[in-house]
Enzyme design. Structure first.
Site, PDB file in Angstrom:
ATOM      1  N   GLY A 227      29.839  80.477 -10.713  1.00 39.19           N
ATOM      2  CA  GLY A 227      29.615  79.025 -10.684  1.00 39.19           C
ATOM      3  C   GLY A 227      30.525  78.271  -9.740  1.00 39.19           C
TER       4      GLY A 227
ATOM      5  N   ASP B  58      32.017  77.011  -6.244  1.00 39.65           N
ATOM      6  CA  ASP B  58      31.442  76.827  -4.918  1.00 39.65           C
ATOM      7  C   ASP B  58      32.408  77.237  -3.821  1.00 39.65           C
ATOM      8  OD1 ASP B  58      28.969  75.832  -5.777  1.00 39.65           O
ATOM      9  OD2 ASP B  58      29.970  73.975  -6.335  1.00 39.65           O
TER      10      ASP B  58
ATOM     11  N   HIS C 234      40.179  78.363   8.194  1.00 37.59           N
ATOM     12  CA  HIS C 234      41.283  77.663   8.862  1.00 37.59           C
ATOM     13  C   HIS C 234      41.109  76.138   8.859  1.00 37.59           C
ATOM     14  CE1 HIS C 234      43.407  81.260  10.542  1.00 37.59           C
ATOM     15  NE2 HIS C 234      42.256  81.780  10.164  1.00 37.59           N
TER      16      HIS C 234
ATOM     17  N   ASP D  10      48.448  87.642  13.140  1.00 38.81           N
ATOM     18  CA  ASP D  10      47.198  88.075  12.514  1.00 38.81           C
ATOM     19  C   ASP D  10      47.252  89.571  12.180  1.00 38.81           C
ATOM     20  OD1 ASP D  10      44.560  88.556  11.803  1.00 38.81           O
ATOM     21  OD2 ASP D  10      43.715  88.139  13.787  1.00 38.81           O
TER      22      ASP D  10
ATOM     23  N   HIS E 299      39.147  90.355  15.725  1.00 40.53           N
ATOM     24  CA  HIS E 299      40.581  90.490  15.434  1.00 40.53           C
ATOM     25  C   HIS E 299      41.203  91.659  16.210  1.00 40.53           C
ATOM     26  CE1 HIS E 299      40.530  87.605  12.075  1.00 40.53           C
ATOM     27  NE2 HIS E 299      39.318  88.066  11.850  1.00 40.53           N
TER      28      HIS E 299
ATOM     29  N   HIS F  61      47.853  86.429   7.701  1.00 36.42           N
ATOM     30  CA  HIS F  61      46.399  86.598   7.697  1.00 36.42           C
ATOM     31  C   HIS F  61      45.969  88.011   7.332  1.00 36.42           C
ATOM     32  CE1 HIS F  61      46.699  82.822   9.665  1.00 36.42           C
ATOM     33  NE2 HIS F  61      46.921  83.283  10.864  1.00 36.42           N
TER      34      HIS F  61
END
Lengths: 552, 552
Positions: free
Chosen positions: B46, B48, B76, B192, B365, B387
């Site tokens: 349920g 979102d 981001h 990253d 990436h 990340h």
């Protein structure tokens, strides 16, 4: 059906990976090849397992002569107890497969199962068919393909297979026998499609043993290896690596303990008692002297490895200095769970080895070149890609075309849609009942789609319950209605809405009283409509609304 | 905080892929680098979307000077509208990123956003920091890394990046600038980690263009290409391939239409109006003359491609002779949905091209060798893997060690745990508030864990409601209690249980009446206990039980 006619009707396992079951009919005899179950996906909340629909079998119960099983995985044997509850027929399978089936029957409290052992190379008669079992390799020992002589010709079911020419158990796929069946003439081949998208040849299970040996050899602390409990080849390689490096073997996780027990009892696992450490004694052995085998390679939340990763296992811990091997690849849908387990183990400080970063897993299914080899040996007139999603069936069919099978002789079927062979010709049959039978909790009744939809709605949007006390004589509301929500919103947000909902319902009932509506069905409909509109406006959610009217 | 001290506090994006947001503080200035959201997983029915917790920002609201964004992906920028609702600060981003943010703000009805455009190479001051933006490549155009000069030294945030030396937009990663920053001296690198498990170098986006060109060139019927709506490089390559083969380009799916519009308006997509076909006109163009771009590459049930695959799209169909390219790789958790879409398209007879069978996708990436190159150029004193899940951070850290960064200078952090730089030294900070903020329906209030647990229980086991009418004076039950279930079992199974449940409740209330218990709380507790025991015995399920007592 006249005697020269043969029908093969897949009742599960096509367009999906799971619940394989196929009816083979001729004259007055019907047998089932495999009887598997599947696990529910995220869209079936609360469901424990999924079986094939037995309707077609019930309709032909008087012809039903027996079940033959290719190997002991749940998607090939899981429905056996449910079938034996209802039909009194013999089950034919190899020794290990029967061992696993027996253990399932015990769990179900079924004592009367008529289980009959066969082995690769055996021939037998059943229901007017001439059956022959052919050794194949798979990610569980003792797997066989099944050749069936019928009045219409010889048909061949591969079951799940790979071609491992250096198998752990020294029992390679019997390519010679398949070759001579091919010379004799194969009418139709029903073959494993699972890996038909993969080029090349699936590596030998032995390659995993090399990696396991290296990892266990280099480890200084405790080693934990998680694997499918049924993957006795892999388990056997873990045991061998432990032996080679002077470590004992601990066993944890219910199904791992059970399967290791069965495999040892039946001679499929050479793990001497002196080397084996029971779960409760694992912590008594120095870390550097033990390898612990456990369940949980799919990140299942309640399995042993997940509990270890969450620091929630009752006896076993992992931390800095320890080595964990996840010796499996996530089944589609399990990626997140497996990832979570790996992350949690690393956070604890353990060194974690997993696929595809390291060669700790190979598939148990044939890739494209193996499929080509089998098609070349059997030279079937007809090809029916089995065991797989549509895209796997499709690519298997493409491979068939590459090998010269005419497109018209390839049947990409779906569950319930069979193929009939008669007078040397084949045709697709009309679809028979072949849905899913959902097993839910302790009940063996079916769980209908409407319940599943109800659960989905409950889980997305929750529920609103309205209790209105009403004067039975005139339909007047007595006092304020009660409004209660579950799974809808946090109390702080819902509070305002609940007060307002009470007003909405009060207005609805004042209006219906004025119109002198006293029919309960009508009242409930009005409450539902008004409140649903109000809540969807205010919250963009559509909870289930249950109006309860109490007459006073 | 004294002026020489610098704190960097990740508030999201560590130990996960998603909702990246980092606070950078010095003296009386705080800025945020990125402000992303994430999508809920299966265990949050349920919900979102999920935002980072804003508590820490609220606590330092008086220092909060602005937000700088590295690129326009939801993980981001997705939290920007929620931040601007609460804080009046400027947002700095490149042109395309701002275009995407503007469109989000419009959706939220926010008109006052102070949006300021920057580009790679720009330098500026904000909150006492000296910011500089550095071009990087990623799976969306106009991505930048951010270098921040602080009193403690220069720190560098890569954002999401890959090194594409033959990029689609002729704008390669600015390795020269990174190199001279490295010469100048980088205190800390926040990089990253997403692909840190992958060996080698991620291929150039251009390699996908070659595959797309070949597929579109060979196609005879309609071609449909599904991609992330934000992947404008890929979209651009589809457009170029369409041009090369004389096809027009149709656009379908809400976010695809919107992003193509934004990219065309801002000059990021060379798709002349004469070549573009709106969704309603797609069927007017002969199949052999069009390529249709659409959403749904992740198998999202309501996206355009899923609708086409289900035969449920209002205008677009696919069938025999048509070609569909799924130009993306499933994000973990989406494998089943993508598989279902591919299977359904194949069943319709379309030819389907997908990864990894064909090179229709490359990652956005950096893989291990790219990470090594960046570390070699920047030569940071400290490394903070950003990340990624823990395993990605871990492997990024290992790469740092391989490149000679001392282990003590590598901080593998988690959300809420920052690092402080002072007098040339670094130390880990205590954890600050940094949980998930769940956005549910139209409400912007948080959804608590207890609601999620309630929903999970509802979806697994359903709900039982008991309505008992009771004499207010003596606690005697009036008439039979009503028992209603939802999401519990199919009616046919439940019927027997419901009758029996009524008896159980009747017995409970007879007992409590005998004991003269009239306290409602007590009555409800007894009903719950007895009924729960009964149901769990009979069904092995534990539905939520809601006793309602109506006084009469």
């Amino acid at each position: 059906m006249d005697n020269g006619t043969l029908q093969v009707i897949p009742l599960g396992g096509l367009g999906e990976i799971g619940k394989n079951m196929t009816a083979v009919r001729q004259g007055s005899g019907m047998i089932l090849v495999d009887a598997g179950m599947t696990f529910p996906d995220d869209e079936m909340p609360g469901i424990d397992l999924v079986l094939p629909d037995f309707t077609y079998i019930r309709e032909h119960a008087n012809e039903f002569k027996g079940i033959v099983i290719t190997h002991g995985h749940e998607d090939h044997v899981g429905a056996v107890p449910y079938l034996l509850r209802e039909f009194n027929v013999p089950v034919y399978a190899t020794k290990l497969t029967l061992g696993l089936i027996k253990s399932k029957l015990q769990e179900f409290g079924i004592k009367k199962g008529d289980l009959r052992e066969i082995k690769g190379g055996d021939k037998m008669k059943l229901g007017g068919f001439g059956l022959e079992f052919v050794d194949v390799n798979h990610s569980i020992p003792d797997a066989v393909a099944i050749s069936i002589r019928t009045t219409a010709g010889l048909i061949f079911f591969s079951g799940d297979y790979k071609i491992d020419l250096t198998p752990i158990d020294g029992r390679p796929m019997d390519l010679a026998r398949m070759s001579s069946l091919g010379e004799e003439g194969v009418l139709a081949y029903f073959g494993d499609s699972t890996n038909s998208e993969r080029p090349g040849h699936t590596p030998s299970e032995r390659s995993v043993g090399e990696t396991l040996g290296r990892i266990i050899g280099e480890a200084t602390g405790r080693v934990i290896v998680a694997s499918f409990a049924s993957h006795l080849h892999r388990i056997s390689q873990v045991v061998e690596a432990a032996k080679a490096h002077g470590r004992l073997v601990g066993v944890a996780g219910r199904s791992m303990v059970r399967n290791v027990q069965i495999a040892r009892d039946l001679g499929y696992l050479d793990l001497p008692k002196s080397m084996m450490v029971e779960q409760r004694d694992i912590n008594k052995v120095p870390d550097s002297d033990i390898v612990v085998l456990m369940t949980g390679s799919q990140g299942e939340p309640l399995a042993a490895l997940s509990r270890v990763a969450n620091g929630a296992h009752k006896t076993i811990e992992a931390g800095p200095g320890d080595t964990v091997v996840v010796a499996a690849h996530p089944i589609p849908g399990n990626e997140r769970g497996v990832g979570r387990t790996i992350n949690n183990l690393m956070k604890l400080g353990a060194e974690v080895h997993y696929s595809p970063l390291e060669a700790v897993h190979v598939s148990g299914h044939a890739a494209k070149e193996e499929q080509k080899l089998v098609l070349s040996l059997l030279k079937p007139r007809y090809l029916v890609p089995f065991h797989g999603e549509f895209r796997h069936q499709y690519h298997h069919a493409q491979t068939g075309v590459e090998l010269g099978i005419p497109r018209d002789n390839i049947f990409v079927l779906e569950n319930g849609v069979g193929v009939e062979f008669k007078d040397g010709k084949a045709r697709k049959l009309d679809k028979v009942a072949s849905g899913m039978f959902l097993v839910d909790g302790g009940t063996f009744g079916d769980t209908s789609d409407s319940i599943i939809r109800e659960r989905q709605q409950l889980s997305e949007d929750g529920m609103f319950i309205v209790v209105a006390r009403i004067n039975a004589q005139n339909g007047q509301l007595l006092g304020e209605p009660d409004v209660i929500s579950r799974g809808f919103m946090s109390q702080q947000d819902a509070n305002g809405l609940i007060g307002d909902s009470r007003d909405v319902v009060t207005q609805t009932l004042e209006r219906t009283a004025k119109k002198q509506i006293t029919d309960w069905g009508e009242l409930k409909k009005e409450i539902r409509r008004d409140l649903s509109g109000f809540l969807s406006d205010k919250s963009q959610k559509r909870p289930i609304i249950l109006p309860l009217i109490v007459e006073v």
